[in-house]
Enzyme design. Sequence first.
Site, PDB file in Angstrom:
ATOM      1  N   ARG A 135       0.884  -1.084  -0.068  1.00  0.00           N
ATOM      2  CA  ARG A 135      -0.228   0.100   0.037  1.00  0.00           C
ATOM      3  C   ARG A 135       0.742   1.022   0.079  1.00  0.00           C
ATOM      4  NH1 ARG A 135      -5.225  -1.251   3.821  1.00  0.00           N
ATOM      5  NH2 ARG A 135      -6.307  -2.661   2.005  1.00  0.00           N
ATOM      6  N   LYS A 141     -18.205 -16.570   4.462  1.00  0.00           N
ATOM      7  CA  LYS A 141     -19.798 -16.485   4.418  1.00  0.00           C
ATOM      8  C   LYS A 141     -20.418 -16.108   3.090  1.00  0.00           C
ATOM      9  CE  LYS A 141     -20.223 -15.856   9.468  1.00  0.00           C
ATOM     10  NZ  LYS A 141     -20.514 -14.685  10.360  1.00  0.00           N
ATOM     11  N   GLY A 155      -8.504  -8.619   0.969  1.00  0.00           N
ATOM     12  CA  GLY A 155      -7.112  -8.604   1.758  1.00  0.00           C
ATOM     13  C   GLY A 155      -6.863 -10.015   1.894  1.00  0.00           C
ATOM     14  N   GLY A 173     -12.744  -4.395   0.976  1.00  0.00           N
ATOM     15  CA  GLY A 173     -14.277  -4.098   1.149  1.00  0.00           C
ATOM     16  C   GLY A 173     -14.485  -3.345  -0.028  1.00  0.00           C
TER      17      GLY A 173
HETATM   18  P1  AMP Z   1     -14.167 -13.802   4.092  1.00  0.00           P
HETATM   19  O1  AMP Z   1     -13.729 -12.428   4.960  1.00  0.00           O
HETATM   20  O2  AMP Z   1     -15.493 -13.950   3.908  1.00  0.00           O
HETATM   21  O3  AMP Z   1     -13.363 -13.476   2.730  1.00  0.00           O
HETATM   22  O4  AMP Z   1     -13.616 -14.941   4.396  1.00  0.00           O
HETATM   23  C1  AMP Z   1     -12.289 -15.236   4.771  1.00  0.00           C
HETATM   24  C2  AMP Z   1     -12.074 -16.108   5.874  1.00  0.00           C
HETATM   25  O5  AMP Z   1     -12.928 -17.401   5.434  1.00  0.00           O
HETATM   26  C3  AMP Z   1     -10.656 -16.738   5.889  1.00  0.00           C
HETATM   27  O6  AMP Z   1     -10.489 -16.290   7.267  1.00  0.00           O
HETATM   28  C4  AMP Z   1     -10.924 -18.368   6.247  1.00  0.00           C
HETATM   29  O7  AMP Z   1     -10.086 -18.780   7.344  1.00  0.00           O
HETATM   30  C5  AMP Z   1     -12.477 -18.629   6.119  1.00  0.00           C
HETATM   31  N1  AMP Z   1     -12.630 -19.904   5.677  1.00  0.00           N
HETATM   32  C6  AMP Z   1     -12.429 -20.410   4.442  1.00  0.00           C
HETATM   33  N2  AMP Z   1     -12.899 -21.520   4.195  1.00  0.00           N
HETATM   34  C7  AMP Z   1     -13.627 -21.849   5.171  1.00  0.00           C
HETATM   35  C8  AMP Z   1     -14.032 -22.886   5.986  1.00  0.00           C
HETATM   36  N3  AMP Z   1     -14.136 -24.153   5.030  1.00  0.00           N
HETATM   37  N4  AMP Z   1     -14.793 -23.144   7.137  1.00  0.00           N
HETATM   38  C9  AMP Z   1     -14.593 -21.961   7.912  1.00  0.00           C
HETATM   39  N5  AMP Z   1     -13.934 -20.911   7.620  1.00  0.00           N
HETATM   40  C10 AMP Z   1     -13.430 -20.815   6.345  1.00  0.00           C
END
Ligand code: AMP
Length: 399
Positions: A36, A200, A353, A376
């Site tokens: 950055r 999620k 990120g 974001g």
């Molecule tokens: P996001 O912030 O929604 O992009 O999610 C990123 C996070 O998703 C990371 O910290 C990963 O550890 C988590 N993640 C990825 N795959 C899984 C999974 N199968 N179960 C739980 N957490 C997950």
Amino acid sequence: MVRSVRDIDIEGKRVFIRCDFNVPLDDFLNITDDRRIKSAIPTIKYCLDHNCAVILASHLGRPGGNYDEKLSMKIVQKRLTRLLVPDVELSHDVLGSDTMEKAKNLKNGEVLLLENLRFEKGETKNDPEFAKKLADLGEIYINDAFGVCHRAHASVEAITNFFDEDHSAAGFLLLKEINFSRNLLKNPSRPFIAVVGGSKVSGKLQALRNLLPRVDKLLIGGGMAFTFLKAQGIDIGNSLVEEDLVEEADLVMKRARELGVKLYLPVDVVAAQTCSQDSTMKFVTTQEIPKGWMGLDIGPATTRLFREALNDAQTILWNGPMGVFEIPKFSRGSTQMSHTIAEAHATTVVGGGDTADVVARSGDADDMAFISTGGGASLELIEGKELPGVKPLYNKDED
Ligand code: AMP
């Protein structure tokens, strides 16, 4: 069109540049990734080459409106000084007497960095009075802080009310980020394939909806895949799921079929009973996740399947890891995905990120066409949203 710093007259002026120096720090306050800071250099140098007096401002972390020694911009000042030819002076407050004194004495060709903007409560509140005082420091306002453009904060949004079209513009990094995302969504070379992962569905639902009519294939991995697998009637054990979005996931899959978009889900996973490095793990197909176990990464068959699906890609957008990459045992799916995308003969764009972190850890950063500096903000661009920090920088008589 968003106005570029090149479109306005900055020669010999006092320029206030909102940068995004929100770099990750380790426990010893070392910068672990200075992308950055490096990305801000072209705009700063351009202003210095035009004989400007340059005032830089950014936030670092979340000090919540209070002074926090650990989040002082001192560390950023040191790195900036190494990267720029002139010394960068640091003021010891945001808008206090030290800043006023140093700003008053700032000569053309010199650089002053303000203390962490979020040491002041007015910043995140988009406070107009705070914004006015910041605005008074410069004759020209440049926004080069893509990572915060989705936030209506004082130095990003309210401040623009004090500069007209001839005195405000976007820096080179911001322009690059916006143009890349915009062209990607408008005119991708096909096949255009989106790879989406992360924890999620809820966080990426709008992005999925906006991507569906634009892509040829959609590959879903990470924790969010389990809500889709559940919608297909698969028993996912204790894997992460958002029950309230199972129906929505089903709608996304129906819509994909209607649009002719090929939607791929994991066919196998790395399963464990707990999400920790010392738990026993198994490779199982998604149909055979044992009771009480959860899927924490995509399995080897899915890695091969996704690689096959990506084989003919001309454009790839990747946002979200394939598993819990922070834990080595569950990082392989994400690392392999990073290698596959890096090796593809395609325009490869990485957003988010965590995903940028996976790419850096996998040693693939140099092989990607573009890695967005904003998590974001890049997601909101994919969602098709107007960013509050960018909107005021459009020329009024154009789109
Ligand atoms: P996001 O912030 O929604 O992009 O999610 C990123 C996070 O998703 C990371 O910290 C990963 O550890 C988590 N993640 C990825 N795959 C899984 C999974 N199968 N179960 C739980 N957490 C997950």
